[in-house]
Design an enzyme around this catalytic site. Structure first.
Site, mmCIF file in Angstrom:
data_model
loop_
_atom_site.group_PDB
_atom_site.id
_atom_site.type_symbol
_atom_site.label_atom_id
_atom_site.label_comp_id
_atom_site.label_asym_id
_atom_site.label_seq_id
_atom_site.Cartn_x
_atom_site.Cartn_y
_atom_site.Cartn_z
ATOM 1 C CB CYS A 185 2.789 7.601 3.146
ATOM 2 S SG CYS A 185 2.946 6.432 4.493
ATOM 3 C CD GLU A 188 -2.915 -1.191 2.231
ATOM 4 O OE1 GLU A 188 -3.788 -0.343 2.415
ATOM 5 O OE2 GLU A 188 -2.716 -2.158 2.975
ATOM 6 C CB CYS A 235 4.039 -4.918 10.009
ATOM 7 S SG CYS A 235 5.253 -4.188 11.148
ATOM 8 C CB CYS A 239 -0.577 -0.618 14.015
ATOM 9 S SG CYS A 239 -0.211 -0.486 12.258
ATOM 10 C CB CYS A 276 2.084 -1.717 17.132
ATOM 11 S SG CYS A 276 3.874 -1.567 16.957
ATOM 12 C CB CYS A 296 -0.874 6.765 10.902
ATOM 13 S SG CYS A 296 0.197 8.038 10.346
#
Ligand code: SAH
Length: 358
Positions: A105, A92, A112, A119, A116, A343
């Site tokens: 970005c 993305e 990932c 997220c 976290c 984010c």
């Protein structure tokens, strides 16, 4: 044999590769300019190369390996691209227009590995790290879409490595991509225009400190104590706050006068946004002698994450307390929330209102 991903070669490597094909070195330079400066996407478009060479190239190499699956456009103009790698991993990229200077970005990994809790990308797990070519490709695709094929942005462009993935767990490919993009004969996006965000991979922060040509650094903190940070960002168990902030201190020493780095602090309602936590955060940074500025990022809610964004009164109060203790604070405005481009919202999510899909 897999085709060579040409966007992952720097100019010298591309020249060498052409020479190995028996071509004169200027063909390497010509091709580099065609791919990075003119941002051409097909060998057939590189009309200054002989037809036979274009054919050889198309048999042994690839320009782009990413395929855009969908593009979402936010009401604030932010564009989110959902792409797939040749082996079907989601990637993305987000284009964020702004009055002064637009920003792209990019992602450093598909998914990932860090867990976290606030997220959404974490929920994918790590699919794989991206190659340097795949990182450069994201930028070329976004630039061509936003400005037109090969058209230069009027005011230059900023890049942020804040998309999916942990950039410092893909350090080599990341740095390679950054150096390729810096080439004045190509995209000419210098490291000074690039910011990379890490969850706190301390050895890489230290390594970055020794590099002469480097991007700006942002560090995701999210909590002022180990107890809370362990919970929100489990990477903290490996590199707790003390080690992280000592690494930051050494990084700060390597900065030129006037240069700063940034801490990012995602604001979670009733979790990390109290007055007491603001004081703890200020004291922590001051105790380590850090002059870095703090970006407060109100949480971007994303179902099924169990958090809400702090209220704007809370954010203001938190900011006030930090400022009263000499910390520079900036509150980040969320962009592209409606299309899951903000984010922590990147997770290959496809089910969005039809209206924003184009
Ligand atoms: N792995 C890197 C880069 C990706 S995250 C890192 O951790 O820094 C980029 C930024 O988005 C980080 O500062 C992260 O704390 C923040 N973030 C993650 N999820 C978020 C969410 N749901 N809302 C707001 N910010 C979030």
């Amino acid at each position: 044999m897999d085709p060579v991903q040409l966007l992952g070669l720097n100019q010298a490597e591309l020249v060498q590769w052409m020479e190995a094909l028996g071509e004169p070195s200027y063909r390497g330079r010509q091709t580099f300019i065609a791919l990075h400066h003119r941002r051409l996407r097909l060998f057939s478009e590189i009309s200054d190369l002989p037809r036979a060479l274009r054919l050889t190239l198309s048999e042994s190499a690839s320009i782009s390996t990413l395929e855009v699956e969908s593009r979402y456009i936010s009401e604030d103009g932010t564009r989110r691209y959902l792409m797939n790698t040749h082996d079907h991993r989601p990637v993305e990229t987000v284009f964020i227009p702004d009055e002064r200077r637009d920003t792209i970005c990019f992602s450093s990994q598909s998914g990932c590995p860090l867990q976290c809790s606030f997220c959404l990308t974490a929920q994918l797990g790590l699919l794989r790290s991206l190659t340097a070519a795949e990182i450069v490709d994201q930028i070329v695709i976004a630039l061509n879409d936003a400005y037109g094929p090969g058209v230069a942005p009027a005011h230059g462009i900023n890049l942020v490595g804040m998309g999916a993935g942990e950039p410092f767990l893909n350090f080599e490919a990341l740095m390679k991509a950054i150096s390729i993009m810096a080439d004045a004969a190509g995209l000419h996006i210098v490291p000074n225009r690039v910011t990379v965000s890490t969850a706190g991979i301390v050895p890489r922060i230290r390594e970055l400190a020794t590099m002469p040509q480097r991007p700006h650094l942002a560090i995701s903190l999210a909590a002022p104590t180990d107890r809370l940070r362990d919970e929100l960002m489990p990477i903290n168990k490996k590199w707790p706050l003390d080690q992280l902030l000592n690494g930051c201190r050494d990084f700060e020493r390597s900065l030129k006068p006037g240069e700063r780095f940034t801490f990012e602090y995602v604001m979670l309602d009733n979790v990390n946004d109290s007055d007491e936590q603001a004081r703890q955060l200020a004291n922590l940074l001051n105790r380590h002698g850090l002059r870095a500025k703090v970006n407060l990022i109100p949480h971007n809610p994303a179902d099924p994450l169990p958090y809400l964004p702090s209220t704007s009164e809370r954010v203001d109060r938190f900011k006030e307390i930090l400022e009263s203790k000499g910390i520079h604070v900036y509150v980040r405005r969320p962009r592209g929330r409606d299309i899951y481009a903000a984010c922590g919202q990147l997770a290959a999510r496809r089910s969005l209102p039809e209206a924003v899909v184009s």
